[in-house]
Motif scaffolding. Structure first.
Motif, PDB file in Angstrom:
ATOM      1  N   GLN A  58       0.782  -1.233   0.000  1.00 15.49           N
ATOM      2  CA  GLN A  58       0.000   0.000   0.000  1.00 15.49           C
ATOM      3  C   GLN A  58       0.815   1.286   0.000  1.00 15.49           C
ATOM      4  N   GLY A  59       2.120   1.206   0.215  1.00 14.23           N
ATOM      5  CA  GLY A  59       2.959   2.400   0.248  1.00 14.23           C
ATOM      6  C   GLY A  59       3.252   2.872   1.653  1.00 14.23           C
ATOM      7  N   TRP A  60       4.227   3.762   1.759  1.00 15.26           N
ATOM      8  CA  TRP A  60       4.723   4.225   3.054  1.00 15.26           C
ATOM      9  C   TRP A  60       3.643   4.927   3.873  1.00 15.26           C
ATOM     10  N   GLN A  61       2.772   5.681   3.228  1.00 17.26           N
ATOM     11  CA  GLN A  61       1.732   6.409   3.948  1.00 17.26           C
ATOM     12  C   GLN A  61       0.786   5.463   4.679  1.00 17.26           C
ATOM     13  N   ALA A  62       0.705   4.221   4.259  1.00 17.34           N
ATOM     14  CA  ALA A  62      -0.188   3.249   4.895  1.00 17.34           C
ATOM     15  C   ALA A  62       0.436   2.575   6.120  1.00 17.34           C
ATOM     16  N   THR A 120       1.160   2.641   9.508  1.00 18.70           N
ATOM     17  CA  THR A 120       0.764   3.375  10.708  1.00 18.70           C
ATOM     18  C   THR A 120       0.688   2.396  11.867  1.00 18.70           C
ATOM     19  N   LYS A 132       8.160   6.735  13.317  1.00 20.37           N
ATOM     20  CA  LYS A 132       8.279   6.389  11.894  1.00 20.37           C
ATOM     21  C   LYS A 132       9.744   6.143  11.558  1.00 20.37           C
ATOM     22  N   HIS A 182       5.794   1.912  -5.287  1.00 21.68           N
ATOM     23  CA  HIS A 182       5.843   2.315  -3.877  1.00 21.68           C
ATOM     24  C   HIS A 182       7.282   2.616  -3.458  1.00 21.68           C
ATOM     25  N   LYS A 194       8.392   5.899  -5.238  1.00 24.37           N
ATOM     26  CA  LYS A 194       7.666   7.023  -4.636  1.00 24.37           C
ATOM     27  C   LYS A 194       8.256   7.361  -3.269  1.00 24.37           C
ATOM     28  N   TYR A 195       8.573   6.346  -2.486  1.00 28.01           N
ATOM     29  CA  TYR A 195       9.197   6.597  -1.187  1.00 28.01           C
ATOM     30  C   TYR A 195      10.532   7.316  -1.357  1.00 28.01           C
ATOM     31  N   THR A 243       9.790  10.967  -2.399  1.00 30.65           N
ATOM     32  CA  THR A 243       9.129  11.801  -1.389  1.00 30.65           C
ATOM     33  C   THR A 243       9.948  11.940  -0.111  1.00 30.65           C
TER      34      THR A 243
END
Length: 145
Positions: A27-31, A33, A55, A97, A100-101, A104
């Motif tokens: 799902q990517g780094w933002q997911a 949590t 994080k 993913h 993108k990581y 970003t």
């Protein structure tokens, strides 16, 4: 009993680290949590947070796996092969993913920025700096699609 507790603690840490990688790749780094880790591992959020208190600490779970995954998808034999494999790999959600990581992480104020820079520098050594600049440009445009 102490041995068993230490072993259990190591297994729990490994389980959380694997969950970080699994969630990131799916799902990517933002997911990634505390809630998603708790759900994935069956542990409480507090239990997860004791193992990975930030994080930044979550980044340690990767231990070079992003770099290995990315380089494993690329063909470095020629520039043409590299560009072809890069473009084909951008169709893979897990590869996207990872890239993108790396892109970003420029905005990060933590060790994530340094880890991303180290990874991109290694890629530039393998691919050539000019090629890497072009590949990142291609990635930015493709990630906007």
């Amino acid at each position: 009993m102490a041995k068993n507790s230490q072993q259990d603690a190591r297994l729990t840490e490994q389980r959380i680290h694997q969950a970080i990688i699994d969630i990131f790749m799916e799902q990517g780094w933002q997911a990634v949590t505390y809630g998603s880790l708790a759900k994935h591992t069956g542990l409480s959020r507090g239990g997860v947070q004791r193992i990975v208190p930030s994080k930044e600490a979550m980044l340690n779970a990767f231990q070079g796996q992003i770099f290995q995954f990315v380089t494993g998808k690329l063909d470095f034999t020629t520039s043409a092969a590299l560009f072809k494999s890069w473009n084909e790999s951008l169709d893979n959600p897990q590869f996207r993913h990872c890239i993108k990581y790396l892109i970003t992480a420029v905005n990060a104020d933590s060790g994530g920025k340094q880890k991303a820079k180290t990874g991109l520098d290694k890629l530039a050594e393998m691919a050539g700096r000019e090629n890497m600049h072009s590949l990142l440009g291609i990635a930015v445009y493709r990630l906007l699609e």
